[in-house]
Design an enzyme around this catalytic site. Structure first.
Site, short mmCIF file in Angstrom:
data_model
loop_
_atom_site.label_atom_id
_atom_site.label_comp_id
_atom_site.label_asym_id
_atom_site.label_seq_id
_atom_site.Cartn_x
_atom_site.Cartn_y
_atom_site.Cartn_z
N HIS A 67 0.85 -1.19 0.00
CA HIS A 67 0.00 0.00 0.00
C HIS A 67 0.89 1.24 0.00
O HIS A 67 1.74 1.41 0.88
CB HIS A 67 -0.90 0.01 1.24
CG HIS A 67 -1.76 1.22 1.35
ND1 HIS A 67 -2.77 1.51 0.45
CD2 HIS A 67 -1.76 2.23 2.25
CE1 HIS A 67 -3.35 2.65 0.79
NE2 HIS A 67 -2.75 3.11 1.88
N LYS A 126 -0.46 11.02 1.33
CA LYS A 126 0.39 10.42 0.28
C LYS A 126 -0.04 10.87 -1.12
O LYS A 126 0.78 11.32 -1.92
CB LYS A 126 0.33 8.89 0.37
CG LYS A 126 0.80 8.31 1.69
CD LYS A 126 0.83 6.80 1.67
CE LYS A 126 -0.54 6.17 1.48
NZ LYS A 126 -1.47 6.47 2.59
N ASP A 161 -2.05 3.83 -4.43
CA ASP A 161 -2.81 2.95 -3.55
C ASP A 161 -2.22 1.55 -3.47
O ASP A 161 -1.86 1.08 -2.40
CB ASP A 161 -4.28 2.88 -3.99
CG ASP A 161 -5.13 2.19 -2.92
OD1 ASP A 161 -4.99 2.54 -1.74
OD2 ASP A 161 -5.90 1.28 -3.27
N ARG A 185 18.22 14.00 12.95
CA ARG A 185 18.39 15.33 12.38
C ARG A 185 19.61 15.42 11.47
O ARG A 185 19.75 16.39 10.74
CB ARG A 185 18.48 16.38 13.50
CG ARG A 185 17.23 16.43 14.36
CD ARG A 185 17.33 17.52 15.41
NE ARG A 185 17.45 18.85 14.81
CZ ARG A 185 17.56 19.98 15.51
NH1 ARG A 185 17.57 19.93 16.85
NH2 ARG A 185 17.67 21.13 14.90
#
Length: 310
Positions: free
Chosen positions: A141, A162, A180, A245
């Site tokens: 997915h 998305k 999808d 980071r």
């Protein structure tokens, strides 16, 4: 992982093969492995390590050898071969079919085919096609896009953004592969992604509905398939979670035993996700070429701390 096979009927149509005899299983037989066999050794009665699941192909070398045999011996060669549950026997180069071969195929109800291609061309094209069709496959997915030549699959919970990010990336000139449902096949230790045929080129946008990207944005906005180079996972921002980071360490996810670079992108209002994914794709390409900005920065900081010159 999905089990796959290619029907002989589809194979005949795809390669434009002439059907000399339809076997009893012509409509149901499938090619389930990528190997192709030339039964020269079998014509010498050597059936050790013989895999009957392979497509059998005879060409000029085998035909020349068989011409030197008596009619009875030639018939026995084909009878012995057709005793096995082979999917089909293909004669290449458009060569004439021996009467003994046709008679034996009819008697044993085996499929007999012919191609005009040379033996080498036919076998190489067949193996190449079977490697793609029969490759191990899973469905994930997400949304798969081609971004600056990098295959990037965006994953995350339903409704996290998305498809919206994909639309913005398409408007920036990148290309949609699948939305999808992404079908991933492992070919030569590389993952190739595509979309199921029924939903190819469509995107669902909440509040708008389903749109046809090919019709709306043109052919420049779509791509049939793409290697998978990077997985970007969207998740809701969690203030209690530590997010990397610097990006010195590389993270991977494993799909079909292939390791793929993996990034987690925290989502919260105000973040331009499309720009972040775009930069992630470019940075992934740079890392593949040996350029790692985080490691270079760490090297400079260490050098300065040691009192050295950069």
């Amino acid at each position: 992982m999905q089990e796959r096979g290619l029907k002989i009927t589809e194979f005949v149509s795809l390669f434009n093969l002439e059907v000399l005899n339809k076997g009893s299983d012509f409509e149901t037989a499938q090619l389930t492995i990528t190997d192709v066999n030339r039964p020269g050794l079998q014509f010498h009665d050597f059936y050790d390590y013989f895999d009957p699941r392979r497509l059998q192909v005879i060409g000029k070398a085998e035909v020349t050898y068989l011409k030197g045999l008596s009619d009875e011996r030639r018939r026995k060669c084909f009878d012995d071969l057709f005793l096995y549950d082979i999917p089909a026997l293909v004669i290449s180069r458009g060569l004439d079919c021996f009467p003994e071969c046709l008679e034996s195929a009819q008697e044993h109800e085996k499929t007999l085919l012919r191609t005009q291609e040379t033996t080498v061309d036919f076998t190489s094209h067949t193996i190449e096609h079977l490697n793609r069709v029969l490759a191990p496959c899973v469905t994930r997915h997400g949304v798969l896009l081609d971004i600056y030549g990098e295959g990037v699959m965006i994953t995350g919970d339903s409704g996290i953004g998305k498809s919206e990010s994909a639309i913005e990336l398409i408007m920036r000139g990148h290309r949609l592969v699948a939305d999808d449902a992404v079908e991933l096949r492992r070919i030569s230790n590389q993952l190739i992604g595509t979309a199921p045929e029924v939903i190819r080129y469509y995107i669902e946008l909440r509040g708008i509905g389903v749109i046809d990207v090919r019709q709306l944005f043109g052919l420049r906005a779509i791509k049939t398939e793409s290697p998978l180079d990077l997985v970007v996972h969207f998740e809701q921002w969690d203030n209690t979670k530590f997010y990397d980071r610097l990006g010195i360490e590389e993270h991977f996810t494993q799909i079909l035993d292939v390791q793929v670079p993996y990034l987690v992108i925290p989502v919260r209002p105000g973040r331009n996700l499309a720009s972040i994914v775009e930069v992630a794709a470019m940075n992934n390409r740079q890392r593949r070429y040996g350029v790692n900005a985080a490691q270079e920065l760490a090297r400079r900081v260490d050098l300065r701390a040691d009192g050295g010159r950069m």
